[in-house]
Design a protein around this motif. Structure first.
Motif, mmCIF file in Angstrom:
data_model
loop_
_atom_site.group_PDB
_atom_site.id
_atom_site.type_symbol
_atom_site.label_atom_id
_atom_site.label_comp_id
_atom_site.label_asym_id
_atom_site.label_seq_id
_atom_site.Cartn_x
_atom_site.Cartn_y
_atom_site.Cartn_z
ATOM 1 N N ARG A 6 0.861 -1.185 0.000
ATOM 2 C CA ARG A 6 0.000 0.000 0.000
ATOM 3 C C ARG A 6 0.895 1.233 0.000
ATOM 4 N NH1 ARG A 6 -2.619 -3.626 -0.893
ATOM 5 N NH2 ARG A 6 -4.609 -4.354 -0.032
ATOM 6 N N GLN A 7 0.627 2.164 -0.915
ATOM 7 C CA GLN A 7 1.421 3.388 -1.026
ATOM 8 C C GLN A 7 0.964 4.401 0.017
ATOM 9 O OE1 GLN A 7 1.506 4.945 -5.008
ATOM 10 N NE2 GLN A 7 2.794 6.697 -4.475
ATOM 11 N N LEU A 8 1.811 4.666 1.008
ATOM 12 C CA LEU A 8 1.461 5.571 2.104
ATOM 13 C C LEU A 8 1.902 7.006 1.844
ATOM 14 C CD1 LEU A 8 2.493 3.313 5.145
ATOM 15 C CD2 LEU A 8 0.254 3.515 4.041
ATOM 16 N N HIS A 9 3.036 7.168 1.168
ATOM 17 C CA HIS A 9 3.563 8.504 0.897
ATOM 18 C C HIS A 9 3.371 8.822 -0.587
ATOM 19 C CE1 HIS A 9 5.406 8.510 4.879
ATOM 20 N NE2 HIS A 9 5.883 7.301 4.611
ATOM 21 N N TYR A 10 2.784 9.949 -0.874
ATOM 22 C CA TYR A 10 2.544 10.329 -2.274
ATOM 23 C C TYR A 10 2.298 11.822 -2.359
ATOM 24 C CZ TYR A 10 -2.190 9.704 -0.426
ATOM 25 O OH TYR A 10 -3.314 9.746 0.358
ATOM 26 N N VAL A 11 2.356 12.330 -3.585
ATOM 27 C CA VAL A 11 2.027 13.732 -3.834
ATOM 28 C C VAL A 11 0.634 13.776 -4.445
ATOM 29 C CG1 VAL A 11 4.428 14.427 -4.140
ATOM 30 C CG2 VAL A 11 3.114 13.660 -6.121
ATOM 31 N N PRO A 12 -0.075 14.895 -4.322
ATOM 32 C CA PRO A 12 -1.439 14.984 -4.858
ATOM 33 C C PRO A 12 -1.485 14.706 -6.360
ATOM 34 C CG PRO A 12 -0.981 16.818 -3.403
ATOM 35 C CD PRO A 12 0.324 16.115 -3.618
ATOM 36 N N ALA A 13 -2.533 14.026 -6.781
ATOM 37 C CA ALA A 13 -2.698 13.693 -8.198
ATOM 38 C C ALA A 13 -2.847 14.949 -9.039
ATOM 39 C CB ALA A 13 -3.919 12.796 -8.376
ATOM 40 N N GLN A 14 -2.363 14.879 -10.276
ATOM 41 C CA GLN A 14 -2.473 15.987 -11.219
ATOM 42 C C GLN A 14 -3.211 15.514 -12.461
ATOM 43 O OE1 GLN A 14 1.323 17.759 -12.044
ATOM 44 N NE2 GLN A 14 1.840 18.067 -9.888
ATOM 45 N N PRO A 15 -3.898 16.419 -13.157
ATOM 46 C CA PRO A 15 -4.665 16.006 -14.345
ATOM 47 C C PRO A 15 -3.785 15.514 -15.493
ATOM 48 C CG PRO A 15 -4.651 18.404 -14.082
ATOM 49 C CD PRO A 15 -4.087 17.828 -12.825
ATOM 50 N N HIS A 16 -2.595 16.081 -15.621
ATOM 51 C CA HIS A 16 -1.692 15.666 -16.695
ATOM 52 C C HIS A 16 -0.459 15.031 -16.053
ATOM 53 C CE1 HIS A 16 -4.252 17.893 -19.441
ATOM 54 N NE2 HIS A 16 -4.125 18.963 -18.668
ATOM 55 N N ILE A 18 16.092 11.782 1.971
ATOM 56 C CA ILE A 18 15.224 12.372 0.951
ATOM 57 C C ILE A 18 13.801 12.548 1.484
ATOM 58 C CG2 ILE A 18 16.559 11.411 -0.966
ATOM 59 C CD1 ILE A 18 14.375 9.248 -1.238
ATOM 60 N N PRO A 19 13.003 13.428 0.860
ATOM 61 C CA PRO A 19 11.587 13.561 1.229
ATOM 62 C C PRO A 19 10.828 12.290 0.843
ATOM 63 C CG PRO A 19 12.357 15.465 -0.041
ATOM 64 C CD PRO A 19 13.400 14.401 -0.174
ATOM 65 N N GLN A 20 10.123 11.667 1.785
ATOM 66 C CA GLN A 20 9.463 10.391 1.524
ATOM 67 C C GLN A 20 8.377 10.487 0.462
ATOM 68 O OE1 GLN A 20 10.464 7.355 2.609
ATOM 69 N NE2 GLN A 20 12.194 8.586 3.303
ATOM 70 N N GLU A 21 7.673 11.618 0.395
ATOM 71 C CA GLU A 21 6.599 11.748 -0.595
ATOM 72 C C GLU A 21 7.136 11.861 -2.011
ATOM 73 O OE1 GLU A 21 7.622 15.954 0.680
ATOM 74 O OE2 GLU A 21 7.405 13.973 1.631
ATOM 75 N N GLN A 22 8.444 12.071 -2.164
ATOM 76 C CA GLN A 22 9.071 12.142 -3.482
ATOM 77 C C GLN A 22 10.062 10.989 -3.681
ATOM 78 O OE1 GLN A 22 10.035 16.610 -2.736
ATOM 79 N NE2 GLN A 22 10.069 16.361 -4.956
ATOM 80 N N ALA A 23 9.839 9.893 -2.978
ATOM 81 C CA ALA A 23 10.785 8.771 -3.013
ATOM 82 C C ALA A 23 10.968 8.206 -4.414
ATOM 83 C CB ALA A 23 10.327 7.677 -2.059
ATOM 84 N N GLY A 24 9.876 8.049 -5.167
ATOM 85 C CA GLY A 24 9.985 7.505 -6.513
ATOM 86 C C GLY A 24 10.842 8.378 -7.408
ATOM 87 N N GLU A 25 10.624 9.680 -7.313
ATOM 88 C CA GLU A 25 11.391 10.642 -8.100
ATOM 89 C C GLU A 25 12.873 10.582 -7.745
ATOM 90 O OE1 GLU A 25 11.605 15.533 -8.506
ATOM 91 O OE2 GLU A 25 9.858 14.552 -7.605
ATOM 92 N N TYR A 26 13.176 10.624 -6.456
ATOM 93 C CA TYR A 26 14.570 10.613 -6.022
ATOM 94 C C TYR A 26 15.247 9.286 -6.315
ATOM 95 C CZ TYR A 26 14.769 15.190 -3.789
ATOM 96 O OH TYR A 26 14.807 16.545 -3.566
ATOM 97 N N PHE A 27 14.529 8.175 -6.155
ATOM 98 C CA PHE A 27 15.147 6.886 -6.461
ATOM 99 C C PHE A 27 15.312 6.684 -7.963
ATOM 100 C CE2 PHE A 27 14.608 5.483 -2.040
ATOM 101 C CZ PHE A 27 15.804 4.795 -1.886
ATOM 102 N N GLY A 28 14.528 7.387 -8.767
ATOM 103 C CA GLY A 28 14.764 7.376 -10.205
ATOM 104 C C GLY A 28 16.112 7.993 -10.530
ATOM 105 N N ILE A 29 16.431 9.096 -9.848
ATOM 106 C CA ILE A 29 17.735 9.739 -10.008
ATOM 107 C C ILE A 29 18.830 8.843 -9.427
ATOM 108 C CG2 ILE A 29 19.117 11.772 -9.450
ATOM 109 C CD1 ILE A 29 16.461 13.326 -9.204
ATOM 110 N N PHE A 30 18.557 8.256 -8.271
ATOM 111 C CA PHE A 30 19.477 7.337 -7.600
ATOM 112 C C PHE A 30 19.860 6.190 -8.530
ATOM 113 C CE2 PHE A 30 19.987 3.558 -4.805
ATOM 114 C CZ PHE A 30 20.910 4.016 -3.868
#
Length: 417
Positions: A203-213, A350-362
């Motif tokens: 279950r994804q606990l940390h996330y950023v608000p959804a965007q239309p695009h 790193i900020p947990q709500e941006q983990a996917g973004e940061y681990f992409g860079i990682f």
């Protein structure tokens, strides 16, 4: 830290994925290069060209993941995206792994290999980013270490089954190629089956608000993060350090069997030695997880980088089977520690709500495939006409990584929120 940490259901499922995907990466460092060598020899490739093309293929994975990984990682930070993108990547990797066993042409093999390893590498971006969702800050080091540790020992099961088939192929009424095919299929099915618990329970606990695009928004967020990276000096300098030293680590993992094969060492001995690496890595990685409760990550990671520098120096002298066995044991002692502690250290800053973004860079910095390391080995080998000098070029990466990591540790923690 307590002597025995009781794992939650989510932590167990997360660790089990390491058990599954490690079967694939063990094939990459053992049977895949041997299989590729067999089909390459049929087309008259020299040992130097064989090693170089293998290095170019693994480098190509990093280029592809470098362009796609951060954007996909940023997308998965939106609510509900992480699990489906993770599963799609896993399915691409398992399907490619199975298909590789049916290919008999060297170029086609390399193309499918790149596709399969891209799926594997992408799945690890999202898998690593899940760490903040499945456990707490205080438990990250040990949970991460257990993932790598059980991955090492768990991967030995399908590998051992495949190795028995390959070494005793006539007893099973199989040709060498058919036995290889069966080994690839076993590893793919093992990987898929080990994913099911995480598939069902995550279950994804940390996330950023959804965007239309979503796609456009992902590019904007990624651009903003890269633009503002200077405001997060600890993250910035750690990524530079990680780029250097982990490239060296993964190059050794990816090219160990190819290196030994190019030197003309006995194939069976190479496979058994690398199996020993996995076995040694299991308790060694658990030990590093326990030590993280007593010593700082700076000290433990620094020790691992220094050890790899010495391992590379020793690798330049490699000319016999016993030396390869010594090399395999030494790698096993530090491989899991540096991987696990780097992953949990990064997850913590790193900020947990941006983990996917940061681990992409990682992931660009090494987990995708070790671009700089494999290119260094391939180019140096061809320019100097020496495989030993090719491996020796990795020393530069470990020295740079060591000093950049020391700089990252003294930076203020401005990037931590």
């Amino acid at each position: 830290m307590p002597g025995k940490m009781k794992l939650t259901t989510m932590e167990k499922a997360w660790i089990l994925y390491d058990v599954g995907n490690s079967a694939f990466i063990l094939l990459v460092s053992t049977l895949f290069p041997i299989y590729f060598n067999a089909v390459a020899q049929q087309d008259g490739l020299s040992s130097v060209d064989y090693l170089a093309y293998w290095g170019y293929a693994t480098s190509a994975v990093t280029v592809i993941v470098a362009f796609s990984g951060p954007v996909l990682g940023t997308m998965t930070d939106f609510k509900g995206w992480k699990k489906p993108v993770f599963l799609s990547s896993m399915l691409l990797g398992t399907a490619g792994c199975m298909l590789l066993g049916f290919i008999r042409h060297w170029l086609a093999f390399l193309i499918v290999f790149v596709i399969a390893k891209c799926g594997f590498s992408a799945s690890l971006i999202f898998y690593d980013a899940m760490l903040g969702d499945v456990t707490t800050q205080e438990r990250m080091d040990e949970v991460s270490a257990r993932g790598f540790a059980w991955g090492y020992i768990g991967s030995c099961i399908p590998f051992a089954a495949g190795l028995v088939l390959v070494l005793r192929a006539p007893d099973f009424g199989l040709s060498q190629m058919q036995a290889m095919t069966a080994a690839f299929c076993i590893a793919a099915l093992w990987w898929f089956a080990a994913t099911i618990p995480l598939w069902r329970s995550y279950r994804q606990l940390h996330y950023v608000p959804a965007q239309p695009h979503v796609v456009a928004g992902s590019f904007r967020r990624l651009a903003d993060t890269l633009k503002n990276m200077r405001r997060h000096p600890r993250v910035f300098w750690f990524l530079l350090a990680f780029f250097c030293y982990i490239d060296g680590v993964y190059t050794i993992i990816d090219m160990a069997t190819a290196y030994g094969t190019a030197l003309g060492l006995d194939t069976t001995g190479l496979l058994l030695a690398l199996l020993v690496t996995q076995i040694v890595a299991f308790p060694a990685t658990l030990l590093f997880g326990r030590l993280s409760g007593k010593y700082s990550p700076r000290m433990l990671i620094s020790v691992c980088i220094a050890a790899y520098t010495l391992i590379t120096v020793f690798g330049m002298t490699l000319d016999s089977q016993p030396k390869f066995w010594i090399l395999a044991v030494c790698v096993g002692l530090f491989q899991g520690g540096v991987q696990a502690l780097s992953r949990s250290y990064f997850a913590r800053i790193i900020p947990q709500e941006q983990a996917g973004e940061y681990f992409g860079i990682f992931d660009i910095c090494g987990k995708g495939a070790s671009f700089l390391g494999t290119m260094l080995v391939s180019i140096t080998s061809q320019v100097t006409h020496s495989i030993h000098y090719g491996i020796g070029s990795l020393i530069v990466l470990f020295i740079l990584g060591f000093f950049l990591f020391q700089k990252s540790c003294v930076c203020p923690e401005e990037g931590k929120r």
